[in-house]
Write an enzyme that holds these catalytic residues in place. Sequence first.
Site, PDB file in Angstrom:
ATOM      1  N   LYS A  95      -2.061   3.034   5.555  1.00  0.00           N
ATOM      2  CA  LYS A  95      -1.949   4.308   5.140  1.00  0.00           C
ATOM      3  C   LYS A  95      -2.604   4.208   3.272  1.00  0.00           C
ATOM      4  O   LYS A  95      -1.015   4.560   2.561  1.00  0.00           O
ATOM      5  CB  LYS A  95      -0.581   4.620   4.843  1.00  0.00           C
ATOM      6  CG  LYS A  95      -0.133   4.796   6.809  1.00  0.00           C
ATOM      7  CD  LYS A  95       1.081   4.369   7.267  1.00  0.00           C
ATOM      8  CE  LYS A  95       1.692   4.270   8.619  1.00  0.00           C
ATOM      9  NZ  LYS A  95       3.009   4.366   9.052  1.00  0.00           N
ATOM     10  N   LYS A 180       4.143   9.797   2.165  1.00  0.00           N
ATOM     11  CA  LYS A 180       5.478   9.143   2.581  1.00  0.00           C
ATOM     12  C   LYS A 180       5.551   7.958   1.933  1.00  0.00           C
ATOM     13  O   LYS A 180       7.101   7.561   1.492  1.00  0.00           O
ATOM     14  CB  LYS A 180       5.613   8.821   3.724  1.00  0.00           C
ATOM     15  CG  LYS A 180       4.517   8.417   5.179  1.00  0.00           C
ATOM     16  CD  LYS A 180       5.327   6.620   4.495  1.00  0.00           C
ATOM     17  CE  LYS A 180       4.717   5.660   5.399  1.00  0.00           C
ATOM     18  NZ  LYS A 180       5.003   4.189   5.569  1.00  0.00           N
TER      19      LYS A 180
HETATM   20  N1  LIG Z   1       3.583  -3.207   8.097  1.00  0.00           N
HETATM   21  C1  LIG Z   1       3.960  -2.569   8.738  1.00  0.00           C
HETATM   22  O1  LIG Z   1       4.632  -2.192   8.708  1.00  0.00           O
HETATM   23  C2  LIG Z   1       2.414  -1.446   8.322  1.00  0.00           C
HETATM   24  C3  LIG Z   1       2.869  -0.079   9.524  1.00  0.00           C
HETATM   25  C4  LIG Z   1       1.702   1.038   8.958  1.00  0.00           C
HETATM   26  C5  LIG Z   1       1.051   0.936   8.593  1.00  0.00           C
HETATM   27  N2  LIG Z   1       0.194  -0.012   7.614  1.00  0.00           N
HETATM   28  C6  LIG Z   1      -0.594  -0.258   6.913  1.00  0.00           C
HETATM   29  O2  LIG Z   1      -1.409  -1.078   6.847  1.00  0.00           O
HETATM   30  C7  LIG Z   1      -2.130  -1.428   6.226  1.00  0.00           C
HETATM   31  C8  LIG Z   1      -2.240  -2.482   6.280  1.00  0.00           C
HETATM   32  O3  LIG Z   1      -0.795  -3.404   6.152  1.00  0.00           O
HETATM   33  P1  LIG Z   1       0.091  -4.772   6.648  1.00  0.00           P
HETATM   34  O4  LIG Z   1       1.864  -4.972   6.056  1.00  0.00           O
HETATM   35  O5  LIG Z   1      -1.162  -5.827   7.521  1.00  0.00           O
HETATM   36  O6  LIG Z   1      -0.709  -5.813   4.944  1.00  0.00           O
HETATM   37  P2  LIG Z   1       0.220  -6.762   4.395  1.00  0.00           P
HETATM   38  O7  LIG Z   1       0.625  -6.907   3.226  1.00  0.00           O
HETATM   39  O8  LIG Z   1       0.983  -7.520   4.913  1.00  0.00           O
HETATM   40  O9  LIG Z   1      -1.336  -7.689   4.678  1.00  0.00           O
HETATM   41  C9  LIG Z   1      -2.801  -7.314   4.193  1.00  0.00           C
HETATM   42  C10 LIG Z   1      -3.697  -8.589   4.714  1.00  0.00           C
HETATM   43  O10 LIG Z   1      -5.072  -7.731   4.606  1.00  0.00           O
HETATM   44  C11 LIG Z   1      -5.701  -9.104   3.297  1.00  0.00           C
HETATM   45  N3  LIG Z   1      -6.416  -8.329   2.960  1.00  0.00           N
HETATM   46  C12 LIG Z   1      -6.150  -8.042   1.297  1.00  0.00           C
HETATM   47  N4  LIG Z   1      -7.025  -8.147   0.909  1.00  0.00           N
HETATM   48  C13 LIG Z   1      -8.276  -8.212   1.968  1.00  0.00           C
HETATM   49  C14 LIG Z   1      -9.902  -7.853   1.556  1.00  0.00           C
HETATM   50  N5  LIG Z   1     -10.588  -7.807   0.452  1.00  0.00           N
HETATM   51  N6  LIG Z   1     -10.675  -8.298   2.424  1.00  0.00           N
HETATM   52  C15 LIG Z   1      -9.915  -8.999   3.807  1.00  0.00           C
HETATM   53  N7  LIG Z   1      -8.658  -8.980   3.914  1.00  0.00           N
HETATM   54  C16 LIG Z   1      -7.668  -9.274   2.871  1.00  0.00           C
HETATM   55  C17 LIG Z   1      -4.534  -9.774   2.749  1.00  0.00           C
HETATM   56  O11 LIG Z   1      -4.847 -11.548   2.872  1.00  0.00           O
HETATM   57  C18 LIG Z   1      -3.538 -10.013   3.939  1.00  0.00           C
HETATM   58  O12 LIG Z   1      -3.633 -10.675   5.027  1.00  0.00           O
HETATM   59  C19 LIG Z   1      -1.731  -1.426   4.902  1.00  0.00           C
HETATM   60  O13 LIG Z   1      -2.643   0.639   4.901  1.00  0.00           O
HETATM   61  C20 LIG Z   1      -0.392  -0.635   5.112  1.00  0.00           C
HETATM   62  O14 LIG Z   1       0.119   0.795   4.985  1.00  0.00           O
HETATM   63  C21 LIG Z   1       1.808  -1.403   7.295  1.00  0.00           C
HETATM   64  O1  LIG Z   2       6.593  -1.528   4.465  1.00  0.00           O
HETATM   65  P1  LIG Z   2       6.552  -0.242   4.881  1.00  0.00           P
HETATM   66  O2  LIG Z   2       6.739   0.366   3.315  1.00  0.00           O
HETATM   67  O3  LIG Z   2       4.178  -0.377   3.407  1.00  0.00           O
HETATM   68  O4  LIG Z   2       5.854   0.879   5.497  1.00  0.00           O
HETATM   69  C1  LIG Z   2       5.133   0.460   6.722  1.00  0.00           C
HETATM   70  C2  LIG Z   2       5.489   1.835   7.726  1.00  0.00           C
HETATM   71  O5  LIG Z   2       4.419   2.183   6.976  1.00  0.00           O
HETATM   72  C3  LIG Z   2       6.400   2.624   8.123  1.00  0.00           C
HETATM   73  O6  LIG Z   2       5.659   3.154   9.040  1.00  0.00           O
END
Ligand SMILES: NC(=O)c1ccc[n+]([C@@H]2O[C@H](COP(=O)([O-])OP(=O)(O)OC[C@H]3O[C@@H](n4cnc5c(N)ncnc54)[C@H](O)[C@@H]3O)[C@@H](O)[C@H]2O)c1
Ligand SMILES: O=P(O)(O)OC[C@H](O)CO
Length: 327
Positions: A95, A180
């Site tokens: 996102k 958001k």
């Molecule tokens: N966590 C949530 O609740 C959630 C929900 C919906 C969407 N998202 C979206 O999903 C995406 C990922 O979020 P997340 O929560 O998993 O992030 P996070 O920060 O928990 O994890 C990111 C992962 O990516 C890896 N990473 C970062 N840079 C990298 C690179 N250059 N090469 C390889 N690996 C790399 C990191 O080591 C880490 O393991 C984001 O865009 C976030 O907005 C997250």
């Molecule tokens: O923890 P955030 O703020 O990256 O939000 C996680 C998800 O995108 C919520 O839908």
Amino acid sequence: MAGVGTSKEAAIIGAGAWGKVFASLMVQAGTKVSVWARNSRSFQGLDSSCFASTDLHRVLTGQSVLVMALPSAAVRQVASRLALPKDVTVVSLSKGLEAETNLFMADVLADALRIDRSQVVVVSGPNLSAEIAEGQPAGAVAACSDLARAQQVCPLFSTPLFRPYLSTDVIGAEVGGVVKNVIAVAVGAAAGMGYQTNTRSMLITRGLAEMARFGKALGADEATFLGLAGVGDLVATCSSAKSRNFTFGFNMGSGMAREQAFKVSAGVVEGARSAKAVITIARARGIEMPITEAVAKVVFEGGSIADMGEYLMGRSRKMDGVDIKLV
Ligand SMILES: NC(=O)c1ccc[n+]([C@@H]2O[C@H](COP(=O)([O-])OP(=O)(O)OC[C@H]3O[C@@H](n4cnc5c(N)ncnc54)[C@H](O)[C@@H]3O)[C@@H](O)[C@H]2O)c1
Ligand SMILES: O=P(O)(O)OC[C@H](O)CO
């Protein structure tokens, strides 16, 4: 079936908070899951039914469905290393906007993987991973310009507790997920400054209007912003201390320095990064986005958090009526 094999199988790139929980959802949906991460430490807590490897070749061999679960900043760099079948279906979970190009993820993926944009399914909605990990029900929009492709891939992650809803409004789903996060930084900052329910509701509502104005100008269907990928995710992210974006804003609003707020975050803070790209697009197109302006000022342009409060609350006192068009 176009781009989705007959067996329920998929590869996930990225084992952060969302990648791991999405892997569990897929396992619960009866999908055989292979997960790649750059570091094996990331596999801690991963569902034991998944095949996990730091070797891209081993994870990708034979796969026709790829789930990208990386922060937006890493998507192009990793995607450009992937060798995939021509008709692959890519599920995008990120996102954010690409800072260097101001591109949305479907465009970055299409470009980096040399595939058509219609092969990308954007999954976006109120999906705080910690709650989904606890088995709490949730839903998301699965948007693809090729509706049949979205329909084929959804069973791979559809469970009794996680419901995907089909859409063809890819740009709407992406705008919702990006904006958001920016608004959640502002609402978190307001909360950190001590502003309570009325103020936060006002910011969320004006944030929704801002999201819809931006999305409409980019060709999105305004109705998308009244759904899970719009107001649904906006409310979840702006209301929860589990959100990294809200918490980042809260910490700054409470007086923490920007660098420290990044440092203590439990993961990526997409809204802080995306604010710059969103405001760059908005300024170029003359789209009014005062809350995003305020976040960008504080995060990138050296503004103080006190200025942010003054800017947001001072502006809202004008009651100019423009920002409440959508309510
Ligand atoms: N966590 C949530 O609740 C959630 C929900 C919906 C969407 N998202 C979206 O999903 C995406 C990922 O979020 P997340 O929560 O998993 O992030 P996070 O920060 O928990 O994890 C990111 C992962 O990516 C890896 N990473 C970062 N840079 C990298 C690179 N250059 N090469 C390889 N690996 C790399 C990191 O080591 C880490 O393991 C984001 O865009 C976030 O907005 C997250
Ligand atoms: O923890 P955030 O703020 O990256 O939000 C996680 C998800 O995108 C919520 O839908």
